[in-house]
Design an enzyme around this catalytic site. Structure first.
Site, PDB file in Angstrom:
ATOM      1  N   PHE A  50       0.789  -1.237   0.000  1.00  0.00           N
ATOM      2  CA  PHE A  50       0.000   0.000   0.000  1.00  0.00           C
ATOM      3  C   PHE A  50       0.821   1.288   0.000  1.00  0.00           C
ATOM      4  CE2 PHE A  50      -3.670  -2.557   1.748  1.00  0.00           C
ATOM      5  CZ  PHE A  50      -4.480  -2.385   0.637  1.00  0.00           C
ATOM      6  N   ASP A  51       2.147   1.221  -0.110  1.00  0.00           N
ATOM      7  CA  ASP A  51       2.915   2.471  -0.151  1.00  0.00           C
ATOM      8  C   ASP A  51       4.193   2.304  -0.976  1.00  0.00           C
ATOM      9  OD1 ASP A  51       3.096   5.162   0.383  1.00  0.00           O
ATOM     10  OD2 ASP A  51       4.068   4.920   2.332  1.00  0.00           O
ATOM     11  N   ILE A  52       4.040   1.699  -2.154  1.00  0.00           N
ATOM     12  CA  ILE A  52       5.168   1.549  -3.063  1.00  0.00           C
ATOM     13  C   ILE A  52       5.470   2.905  -3.691  1.00  0.00           C
ATOM     14  CG2 ILE A  52       5.997   0.434  -5.174  1.00  0.00           C
ATOM     15  CD1 ILE A  52       5.697  -1.504  -2.863  1.00  0.00           C
ATOM     16  N   THR A  91       0.237   7.034  -0.639  1.00  0.00           N
ATOM     17  CA  THR A  91       0.813   8.355  -0.851  1.00  0.00           C
ATOM     18  C   THR A  91       0.242   8.943  -2.130  1.00  0.00           C
ATOM     19  OG1 THR A  91       2.864   7.777   0.285  1.00  0.00           O
ATOM     20  CG2 THR A  91       2.954   9.629  -1.236  1.00  0.00           C
TER      21      THR A  91
END
Length: 239
Positions: A50-52, A91
């Site tokens: 969920f935050d690559i 993000t």
């Protein structure tokens, strides 16, 4: 990690990072894809990151990437077709549309694939995908600009090109464009992404153009703005 995070090396205008060759960029993209493939398919329980993003890719002495910061990660039982979460997470700039509005589709491992697509497009472009300072320029949104250039068979206007470099850059861009299709069902699995990165550009077709019109981009910015107070983000919107 001795070579810091990936953003220090792909956004060279804002850093003193080492300039990476196109072969090395391809190797890094492939290693990241294999890491995400392991999280999605190699574990007993699928793990969604969920935050690559470039800041969460750390590089060792040999520039081998390590996926970092699992603060937003969530287990995803493999027997499920979708995931229910109470809050949007990620993000802005890398967050999949379905994490902002369920009208785009269900949350699944395809949400990480969208983020990966935005990541490798930035690797290929050597810049942020969105540049509001170029709001009146065709280059303001790099994925839209590069799609039109590839479709027209035009020069990508990227740095330090040879014929081999051009093939690698086009391959990264085409794969990135497949990954950022607006509907999750239209994105490839990460195992398919690995296969594409390992293969030749001759085996790739340009996907349908994603959600790129200026009016649609403005609508997405409004949705993101309305949702930003709920997003669990680890950097400011300008990054």
């Amino acid at each position: 990690m001795p070579n810091g995070s990936l953003d220090n090396h792909i956004f060279l205008k804002k850093s003193r990072g080492v300039s990476l060759t196109w072969e090395k960029l391809n190797e890094i993209a492939l290693s990241i894809a294999r890491g995400i493939e392991y999280l999605h398919e190699g574990c007993d329980v699928c793990i969604l990151h969920f935050d690559i993003k470039p800041q969460n890719i750390l590089l060792d002495h040999h520039f081998t990437p390590k996926i970092a910061d699992f603060g937003l990660a969530k287990f995803y039982p493999k027997e499920n077709d979708f995931l229910s979460i109470s809050k949007e997470r990620g993000t802005i700039g890398y967050i999949a549309p379905e994490l902002i509005s369920r009208n785009f589709g269900v949350i699944s491992c395809k949400s990480d694939i969208y983020s990966f697509g935005m990541l490798i497009l930035e690797m290929a472009g050597g810049r942020r995908n969105s540049d509001m300072r170029a709001a009146r320029s065709s280059k303001a949104y790099f994925p839209s600009w590069v799609y039109d250039r590839i479709k027209a068979g035009e020069d990508l206007e990227l740095l330090n090109f040879t014929e081999i470099d051009d093939a690698i850059a086009r391959k990264l861009c085409i794969i990135g464009l497949w990954c950022i299709q607006m509907k999750p069902v239209d994105r490839p699995s990460m195992s398919k992404v690995v296969e594409m990165l390992e293969g030749s550009i001759d085996n790739l077709q340009l996907p349908p153009k994603p959600f790129f019109s200026s009016s649609q981009q403005n609508s997405m910015r409004v949705i993101e703005s309305d949702s930003s107070s709920e997003l669990q983000i680890s950097e400011s919107i300008e990054e």
